[in-house]
Enzyme design. Structure first.
Site, PDB file in Angstrom:
ATOM      1  N   GLU A 175       0.834  -1.147   0.021  1.00  0.00           N
ATOM      2  CA  GLU A 175       0.033  -0.035  -0.080  1.00  0.00           C
ATOM      3  C   GLU A 175       0.925   1.283  -0.001  1.00  0.00           C
ATOM      4  O   GLU A 175       0.762   2.264   0.493  1.00  0.00           O
ATOM      5  CB  GLU A 175      -0.922   0.019   1.172  1.00  0.00           C
ATOM      6  CG  GLU A 175      -2.016  -1.196   0.793  1.00  0.00           C
ATOM      7  CD  GLU A 175      -3.190  -0.897   1.948  1.00  0.00           C
ATOM      8  OE1 GLU A 175      -3.687  -0.006   2.188  1.00  0.00           O
ATOM      9  OE2 GLU A 175      -3.796  -2.263   2.101  1.00  0.00           O
TER      10      GLU A 175
HETATM   11  N1  COS Z   1      -6.907  12.058  -2.849  1.00  0.00           N
HETATM   12  C1  COS Z   1      -7.507  12.931  -3.821  1.00  0.00           C
HETATM   13  N2  COS Z   1      -6.805  13.276  -4.930  1.00  0.00           N
HETATM   14  C2  COS Z   1      -5.273  12.810  -5.047  1.00  0.00           C
HETATM   15  C3  COS Z   1      -4.832  12.105  -3.929  1.00  0.00           C
HETATM   16  C4  COS Z   1      -5.629  11.742  -2.932  1.00  0.00           C
HETATM   17  N3  COS Z   1      -5.100  11.138  -1.657  1.00  0.00           N
HETATM   18  N4  COS Z   1      -3.415  12.004  -4.305  1.00  0.00           N
HETATM   19  C5  COS Z   1      -3.260  12.678  -5.516  1.00  0.00           C
HETATM   20  N5  COS Z   1      -4.444  13.107  -5.905  1.00  0.00           N
HETATM   21  C6  COS Z   1      -4.729  13.836  -7.208  1.00  0.00           C
HETATM   22  C7  COS Z   1      -3.906  14.994  -7.179  1.00  0.00           C
HETATM   23  O1  COS Z   1      -4.551  16.175  -6.552  1.00  0.00           O
HETATM   24  C8  COS Z   1      -3.527  15.125  -8.472  1.00  0.00           C
HETATM   25  O2  COS Z   1      -4.819  15.813  -9.137  1.00  0.00           O
HETATM   26  P1  COS Z   1      -4.603  17.246  -9.855  1.00  0.00           P
HETATM   27  O3  COS Z   1      -3.545  17.161 -10.910  1.00  0.00           O
HETATM   28  O4  COS Z   1      -5.912  17.420 -10.515  1.00  0.00           O
HETATM   29  O5  COS Z   1      -4.321  18.144  -8.716  1.00  0.00           O
HETATM   30  C9  COS Z   1      -3.365  13.880  -8.905  1.00  0.00           C
HETATM   31  O6  COS Z   1      -4.023  13.010  -8.237  1.00  0.00           O
HETATM   32  C10 COS Z   1      -2.083  13.512  -9.241  1.00  0.00           C
HETATM   33  O7  COS Z   1      -1.602  13.349  -8.095  1.00  0.00           O
HETATM   34  P2  COS Z   1       0.001  13.599  -7.969  1.00  0.00           P
HETATM   35  O8  COS Z   1       0.704  14.437  -8.895  1.00  0.00           O
HETATM   36  O9  COS Z   1       0.321  13.779  -6.579  1.00  0.00           O
HETATM   37  O10 COS Z   1       0.583  12.015  -8.717  1.00  0.00           O
HETATM   38  P3  COS Z   1       2.129  11.490  -8.701  1.00  0.00           P
HETATM   39  O11 COS Z   1       1.716  10.510  -9.796  1.00  0.00           O
HETATM   40  O12 COS Z   1       3.139  12.635  -8.436  1.00  0.00           O
HETATM   41  O13 COS Z   1       2.284  10.509  -7.396  1.00  0.00           O
HETATM   42  C11 COS Z   1       2.126   9.185  -5.548  1.00  0.00           C
HETATM   43  C12 COS Z   1       1.638  10.098  -6.519  1.00  0.00           C
HETATM   44  C13 COS Z   1       3.640   8.493  -5.989  1.00  0.00           C
HETATM   45  C14 COS Z   1       1.938   9.539  -4.306  1.00  0.00           C
HETATM   46  C15 COS Z   1       1.073   7.929  -6.081  1.00  0.00           C
HETATM   47  O14 COS Z   1       1.498   7.365  -7.091  1.00  0.00           O
HETATM   48  C16 COS Z   1       1.328   6.956  -4.793  1.00  0.00           C
HETATM   49  O15 COS Z   1       0.609   6.824  -3.728  1.00  0.00           O
HETATM   50  N6  COS Z   1       1.947   5.897  -5.449  1.00  0.00           N
HETATM   51  C17 COS Z   1       2.039   4.456  -4.606  1.00  0.00           C
HETATM   52  C18 COS Z   1       1.045   3.718  -5.050  1.00  0.00           C
HETATM   53  C19 COS Z   1       0.543   2.486  -3.998  1.00  0.00           C
HETATM   54  O16 COS Z   1       0.407   2.713  -2.788  1.00  0.00           O
HETATM   55  N7  COS Z   1       0.943   1.356  -4.519  1.00  0.00           N
HETATM   56  C20 COS Z   1       0.837   0.269  -3.925  1.00  0.00           C
HETATM   57  C21 COS Z   1      -0.347  -0.636  -4.289  1.00  0.00           C
HETATM   58  S1  COS Z   1      -1.815  -0.168  -3.606  1.00  0.00           S
HETATM   59  S2  COS Z   1      -2.092  -1.937  -2.802  1.00  0.00           S
END
Ligand code: COS
Length: 385
Positions: free
Chosen positions: A363
């Site tokens: 996660e």
């Molecule tokens: N709630 C609502 N919207 C969200 C959000 C959240 N928690 N997190 C991101 N967003 C939105 C952002 O606001 C953005 O939208 P806008 O461009 O309209 O503002 C969009 O999603 C993209 O967000 P961001 O630019 O932060 O994305 P990135 O690709 O830079 O990175 C990370 C995001 C690295 C934090 C994300 O890809 C992540 O959490 N990766 C890990 C995934 C994971 O946990 N994998 C494990 C498997 S799941 S069991």
């Protein structure tokens, strides 16, 4: 016991504690050794109402939230972090329906999930899209009343035991993450099959496997939320489910500590219990302090989410980061306190160390949690001007 817990939450916690002691602990070692999924316990969890604890009453649940999920997961994980996932991973697969589902979709799936009649799983991760979830290759093409899914999801917790999966797939690859959508795929859907079952270091009582989509025909009625909102739904889901991982980690830490303190009071060396040595006492003090601080942060996060506070991503990520690091440290120290015995499969303690490791990885790795936390901090600072 924290004063802010409601009477119902205290009762639920007590029930989960008894369930862990009487039903989970006796089979934990066997399920760990054989990798058997404990269906008989799932039935007990269903009867106890654990699956409905975070689902609204109108959909067959008991109307609790993340706090309820946290309390159950923490208590069950004190006995076995793997078996606890039968509840926590189902919550992960269910949250996208709670977050993005229409009333009709909620009525269709939530009652079955709330009763524990079926389990759920969540399909975001792919071989080339782990931390970089945006790099997903699974596609969903519109065709009449259906979406046709093609691709592979892997490392899926509850894979093969769940009957329902919430899947994130790309509906428009040219739009990147804003071209992704969420779907419910049920077992038996044409073109959907299970792939490789994983052989893991820890949480071995939990089943992990690949989900394979080959021209898989998913009815449009199974599409969750608006097309293009799949990534956002996934991120909102993780905001709610990461405290579940934190609770699993905290329970593992507490379970390891309980065994360790019992052991050092009994184990005698140099003519005295090893608990009488100050070096051991300091280790115990540090372990207990870390556990309490992790618990405070986790309960703070769960309460914030349930209260509908804004910017829950930060607290959610902090809780997972802190609790999982504490689980790894405390379980490793617990093995140390058991000395040579701690290294042996014959003793129950090494399992806690093996189970703890995954909580720093799945996660979102703890490196990803730091990214989420830092992004929130900078956003807040910018907003303050
Ligand atoms: N709630 C609502 N919207 C969200 C959000 C959240 N928690 N997190 C991101 N967003 C939105 C952002 O606001 C953005 O939208 P806008 O461009 O309209 O503002 C969009 O999603 C993209 O967000 P961001 O630019 O932060 O994305 P990135 O690709 O830079 O990175 C990370 C995001 C690295 C934090 C994300 O890809 C992540 O959490 N990766 C890990 C995934 C994971 O946990 N994998 C494990 C498997 S799941 S069991």
């Amino acid at each position: 016991m924290p004063d802010f817990l409601t009477e119902d939450q205290k009762v639920l916690r007590q029930m989960a504690r008894r369930m862990a002691r009487d039903k989970v602990r006796p089979i934990a070692a066997e399920c760990d050794r054989t990798g058997r999924f404990p269906w008989e316990i799932v039935e007990e969890f269903s009867k106890a109402g654990f699956y409905g604890s975070y689902i609204d009453e109108q959909y067959g649940g008991t109307g609790g939230g993340v706090m309820e999920l946290v309390l159950i997961t923490e208590e069950l994980s004190r006995a076995c972090g793997g078996i606890a996932l039968a509840v926590a991973a189902t919550a992960l697969g269910t949250f996208p329906i709670i977050i993005g589902g229409t009333d009709e979709q909620k009525e269709r799936w939530l009652p079955k999930l709330a009763s524990g009649e079926i389990l759920a799983g969540f399909g975001l991760t792919e071989p080339e899209a782990g931390s970089d979830a945006s790099n997903m290759q699974t596609t969903a093409r519109e065709e009449g009343d259906y979406y046709i899914l093609n691709g592979l999801k892997h490392f899926i917790t509850n894979g093969g035991v769940a009957k329902l999966y919430t899947i994130i797939a790309s509906t428009d690859q040219s739009k990147g993450i804003m071209g992704t959508s969420a779907f419910v795929v049920e077992e038996g859907t044409p073109g959907f099959s299970y792939g490789k079952k994983e052989d893991k270091l820890g949480i071995r009582a939990s089943q992990t496997c690949e989900l394979v989509f080959q021209d898989c025909k998913v009815p449009k009625a199974n599409s969750l939320g608006n097309p293009g909102r799949g990534f956002i739904t996934a991120m909102k889901t993780l905001d709610r489910s990461r405290p579940g991982v934190a609770a699993q980690a905290l329970g593992i830490a507490q379970g390891a500590f309980d065994l360790a303190i019992d052991y050092v009071m009994k184990r005698r060396q140099f003519g005295q219990a090893i608990a009488d040595f100050q070096g051991i006492q300091w280790m115990l003090a540090d372990m207990a302090t870390e556990i309490e601080s992790a618990r405070s942060l986790l309960y703070r996060a769960a309460r914030a989410i349930d209260a509908g506070e804004k910017n829950i991503s930060k607290l959610s990520a902090m809780s997972k980061l802190k609790c999982s690091d504490v689980a790894m440290k405390v379980s490793t120290d617990a093995v140390q306190l058991f000395g040579g015995y701690g290294y042996m499969h014959e003793y129950p303690i090494e399992k806690f160390m093996r189970d703890a490791k995954i909580t720093q990885i799945y996660e979102g790795t703890n490196q990803i949690q730091r990214i989420v936390i830092a992004k929130s901090l900078l956003k807040e600072a910018k907003q303050k001007g």
